[in-house]
Write an enzyme that holds these catalytic residues in place. Structure first.
Site, PDB file in Angstrom:
ATOM      1  N   ARG A 113       0.140  14.464   0.089  1.00  0.00           N
ATOM      2  CA  ARG A 113       0.527  15.804  -0.350  1.00  0.00           C
ATOM      3  C   ARG A 113       1.355  16.523   0.714  1.00  0.00           C
ATOM      4  NH1 ARG A 113      -5.033  18.296  -1.849  1.00  0.00           N
ATOM      5  NH2 ARG A 113      -3.783  20.204  -2.033  1.00  0.00           N
TER       6      ARG A 113
ATOM      7  N   ARG B 290     -11.194   7.984  -1.509  1.00  0.00           N
ATOM      8  CA  ARG B 290     -11.717   9.263  -1.990  1.00  0.00           C
ATOM      9  C   ARG B 290     -10.569  10.232  -2.268  1.00  0.00           C
ATOM     10  NH1 ARG B 290     -16.893  10.810   1.824  1.00  0.00           N
ATOM     11  NH2 ARG B 290     -18.204   9.009   1.306  1.00  0.00           N
TER      12      ARG B 290
ATOM     13  N   ASP C  52      -9.236  14.116  -3.389  1.00  0.00           N
ATOM     14  CA  ASP C  52      -9.653  15.505  -3.249  1.00  0.00           C
ATOM     15  C   ASP C  52      -9.788  16.181  -4.606  1.00  0.00           C
ATOM     16  OD1 ASP C  52      -9.738  15.471  -0.469  1.00  0.00           O
ATOM     17  OD2 ASP C  52      -7.637  16.074  -0.263  1.00  0.00           O
TER      18      ASP C  52
END
Length: 265
Positions: free
Chosen positions: A209, A54, A56
């Protein structure tokens, strides 16, 4: 592979800017929502999708994998017809790239052996042109060599709690295996970028990230290379650098067991 059941697997790409992430959520536009509606129109039945990872809101994908079980007459649907229908029914920021066939019970998520991401940074006072939508514009110089050396301690099996969104780490295992992590200068479409390429068995929420944001602290000269090792050992999100902007991250690929996937003819 049984004669009455199989798994349809889609390899898809998407530009993340206008999506609230991959997973369906009420009242917002998502990649899964758009794909599900297209598949339900083509197959004329409810569909439940499973994805390899998944992403973001704002994160892109060049090779995300999505699976769903199929049976009966669906097994003989021509791939060319399926492809035409799905391309026609999906919006311009989703690309259905390939249709694949896997055995019954295959899961795009649970059968994945490794996942890969690339984080792109334009380190320049000049605004990026073609990379604008998929790179972090960092207005300064970065020492990619220092970033690469600092990143070495992150390969292998570690507890990556320091690099996970704090709320997501509560009560959950945070150990992951990072097979490779490289920082290099690349030229894409005539523009020079700093690329962070990472492959691992799985990733925590915001892990890539936060690794990118932490390495940039080293690359800009605000932290020593050895600092990253201390961040890893701290097992505390507040020890790491900032979470880099979503638009610089692209999900670039998944590895599956050999011969698990074949073409959907």
């Amino acid at each position: 592979m049984g004669d009455t059941e199989a798994t349809l697997v889609l390899r898809v790409g998407y530009r993340g800017a206008d999506f609230a992430g991959f997973a369906e959520q009420p009242g917002v536009r998502t990649v899964a929502g758009e794909l599900r509606r297209a598949l339900e129109t083509v197959l004329r039945r409810p569909c439940e999708l499973t994805c390899a990872g998944r992403t973001d809101a704002g994160v892109h994908a060049i090779a995300q994998y999505v699976s769903l079980p199929v049976s009966g007459a669906e097994l003989s649907l021509p791939g060319s017809r399926l492809m035409r229908g799905l391309v026609a029914l999906t919006p311009d920021d989703i690309s259905v790239q390939a249709l694949l066939r896997a055995p019954a019970g295959f899961s795009a998520r649970f059968d994945a052996l490794a996942r890969s991401y690339r984080y792109r940074i334009c380190a320049s006072q000049a605004r990026p042109v073609l990379a604008w939508d998929h790179a972090w514009w960092y207005r300064g110089e970065l020492d990619e060599g220092a970033m690469a050396r600092a990143a070495r301690c992150l390969t292998g099996e570690h507890d990556f709690k320091s690099f996970c969104k704090a709320a997501s780490a509560e009560g959950k295992p945070t150990c992951r295996f990072v097979r490779s992590l490289e920082v290099s200068r690349v030229v894409e479409a005539g523009e020079e970028l700093v690329a962070i390429d990472i492959t691992g068995n799985a990733f925590l929420h915001n892990m890539v990230r936060t690794i990118a944001g932490t390495l940039v602290e080293v690359g800009r000269g605000h932290r020593e290379e050895s600092w990253v090792e201390g961040v890893l050992a701290a097992r505390d999100r507040s020890a790491a650098g900032p979470c880099a902007p979503a638009k610089g991250l692209t999900f670039v690929g998944v590895e599956y067991p050999e011969s698990a996937l074949g073409p959907w003819d």
